[in-house]
Design a protein around this motif. Structure first.
Motif, short mmCIF file in Angstrom:
data_model
loop_
_atom_site.label_atom_id
_atom_site.label_comp_id
_atom_site.label_asym_id
_atom_site.label_seq_id
_atom_site.Cartn_x
_atom_site.Cartn_y
_atom_site.Cartn_z
N THR A 291 -62.86 31.07 -17.48
CA THR A 291 -63.98 31.54 -18.29
C THR A 291 -64.05 33.06 -18.26
O THR A 291 -64.05 33.65 -17.17
CB THR A 291 -65.32 30.97 -17.77
OG1 THR A 291 -65.27 29.55 -17.82
CG2 THR A 291 -66.49 31.45 -18.64
N PHE A 310 -63.63 30.00 -23.17
CA PHE A 310 -63.28 28.90 -22.27
C PHE A 310 -61.81 28.55 -22.48
O PHE A 310 -61.37 28.29 -23.60
CB PHE A 310 -64.16 27.68 -22.55
CG PHE A 310 -65.63 27.93 -22.34
CD1 PHE A 310 -66.10 28.44 -21.15
CD2 PHE A 310 -66.53 27.66 -23.35
CE1 PHE A 310 -67.45 28.68 -20.96
CE2 PHE A 310 -67.89 27.88 -23.18
CZ PHE A 310 -68.34 28.39 -21.98
N ARG A 324 -66.81 20.80 -18.82
CA ARG A 324 -66.88 21.06 -20.25
C ARG A 324 -67.06 19.76 -21.05
O ARG A 324 -67.74 19.75 -22.07
CB ARG A 324 -65.60 21.76 -20.71
CG ARG A 324 -65.44 23.19 -20.21
CD ARG A 324 -66.55 24.09 -20.72
NE ARG A 324 -66.63 24.04 -22.17
CZ ARG A 324 -67.77 24.15 -22.84
NH1 ARG A 324 -68.91 24.33 -22.19
NH2 ARG A 324 -67.76 24.10 -24.17
N SER A 328 -69.96 19.19 -23.71
CA SER A 328 -69.62 18.81 -25.07
C SER A 328 -70.34 17.53 -25.49
O SER A 328 -70.78 17.39 -26.65
CB SER A 328 -68.11 18.61 -25.21
OG SER A 328 -67.76 18.22 -26.52
N LEU A 335 -64.37 21.80 -26.27
CA LEU A 335 -64.08 21.97 -24.84
C LEU A 335 -63.65 23.40 -24.53
O LEU A 335 -63.95 23.91 -23.44
CB LEU A 335 -62.99 21.00 -24.40
CG LEU A 335 -63.31 19.50 -24.54
CD1 LEU A 335 -62.15 18.68 -23.99
CD2 LEU A 335 -64.60 19.15 -23.84
N GLU A 336 -62.93 24.06 -25.43
CA GLU A 336 -62.48 25.42 -25.17
C GLU A 336 -62.52 26.23 -26.45
O GLU A 336 -62.72 25.70 -27.55
CB GLU A 336 -61.08 25.42 -24.56
CG GLU A 336 -60.00 24.74 -25.39
CD GLU A 336 -58.65 24.74 -24.71
OE1 GLU A 336 -58.45 25.55 -23.79
OE2 GLU A 336 -57.78 23.96 -25.11
#
Length: 365
Positions: A291, A310, A324, A328, A335-336
């Motif tokens: 992060t 992320f 995550r 979500s 997620l990223e």
């Protein structure tokens, strides 16, 4: 004729001679034999045994078992959902009163005093513990302690500002509406710049949410905290070079729009404790962090623009992925990738400004 030297004559004529020194032989033994014998000691008396205690009656045992079972149920019910709504219902209170009366009735009877005492003590203790615990939890959750406050304290429950914060400072800050307009404009400009730089497409999640501030006197103020919607990118960003370019773009856009402070919270130059960096960002080395987090703050500290990256490729344990995935599932964010959001604190709506000033006057301010 008797002469003076006769051994059988004493000092006076006709009297017996005095006993020899120490008395006559055998005189002590004779006198001891002539003494009366001591009376015999009385026989020991066995202590009286206490009367046997009457055993508890069957009725006392049954009623005591019911009372104790109800007390245990009250204790168990405290652990289940909806305890606060159950303990104060008419039915629950009626049953508790009946159990208390039953324990007292057993106590009065001669064949149930022991069980009645136990049932009464347990009933009173459990009732006080459960009802008291529920009342304390309700007061803590709602912040309502009016039953324990003086009239002066109740008055200050309605204070419109925040304890320890100068009302003039609140009135000088941008309003809630101005905060939203300002951060929405900055957010849009930042997204446009990042789209130009990286070709990102953005998706909005959620909407503006407001939360009332406590006033420090047990009530709610007229001020609110605001959290804006979350904007997410359509792709992950895993290159360290791209992350640094993004950081530079954020800093440039904010400076161009009058926001002079952009802080990279995950950078060792800001956070010197390696333990905190590893705990919150995955590593003390920025190149290995899952992060990247940065925040831009205006000079009056009325709003924050949060930008986070992320990167699941820097999650060797899988713990961050699990975190995550949970997030979500709650808000629908990817997620990223890159996320941008805005927030503000202790904001007064323009529509409530006059009401705020009027209420302050009732408190001499």
């Amino acid at each position: 004729m008797v002469t003076r030297n006769d051994p059988y004559l004493g000092g006076s004529e006709g009297a017996p001679p005095p006993p020899p020194p120490g008395g006559y032989r055998g005189n002590t033994r004779v006198s001891r034999m002539m003494r009366p014998a001591a009376p015999p000691l009385p026989a020991p008396v066995a202590p009286a045994l206490p009367a046997p205690r009457p055993s508890s009656s069957r009725a006392a045992k049954i009623v005591s078992a019911v009372v104790l079972a109800h007390a245990l149920w009250l204790l168990f019910r405290l652990l289940l959902p909806g305890a606060s709504s159950y303990y104060f219902t008419i039915g629950a209170i009626t049953v508790q009163v009946l159990m208390l009366i039953a324990a007292i009735v057993i106590l009065v009877g001669p064949r149930g005093r022991r069980l009645g005492t136990i049932a009464l003590v347990v009933t009173l203790f459990i009732n006080v513990a459960t009802v008291g615990s529920v009342s304390a939890l309700e007061s803590a959750q709602s912040g309502n302690y009016d039953d324990y406050k003086t009239s002066e304290q109740r008055k200050w429950n309605a204070y419109p500002g925040i304890r320890g914060v100068d009302p003039a400072e609140i009135l000088d800050k941008p309003s809630l509406e101005e905060n939203i307009a300002r951060t929405d404009d900055l957010n849009a400009k930042l997204r446009a710049a990042l789209t130009t730089e990286f070709g990102i497409t953005w998706t909005m999640h959620g909407e503006n949410t407001l939360r009332n501030n406590r006033n420090g006197y047990g009530g709610e103020s007229m001020l609110v905290d605001r959290s804006g919607p979350v904007w997410t990118s359509d792709r992950p960003m895993q290159s360290v070079a791209d992350k640094r370019r993004l950081r530079d773009v954020v800093n440039r856009v904010m400076l161009q729009n009058g926001v002079s402070r952009t802080i990279v919270l995950s950078d060792p130059s800001y956070q010197s404790d390696p333990g905190n960096l590893e705990r919150f960002y995955g590593s003390a080395n920025p190149d290995q962090q899952h992060t990247w987090s940065m925040v831009s703050v205006d000079r009056q500290v009325t709003f924050y623009i949060d930008v986070q990256i992320f990167d699941l490729s820097q999650d060797p344990t899988g713990a961050f992925r699990t975190e995550r995935e949970g997030q979500s599932a709650r808000d629908g964010t990817p997620l990223e990738g890159v996320q941008i959001s805005a927030r503000g604190y202790e904001l007064l709506s323009a529509d409530k400004r006059d009401e705020f000033i009027a209420k302050l006057k009732t408190f001499g301010q």
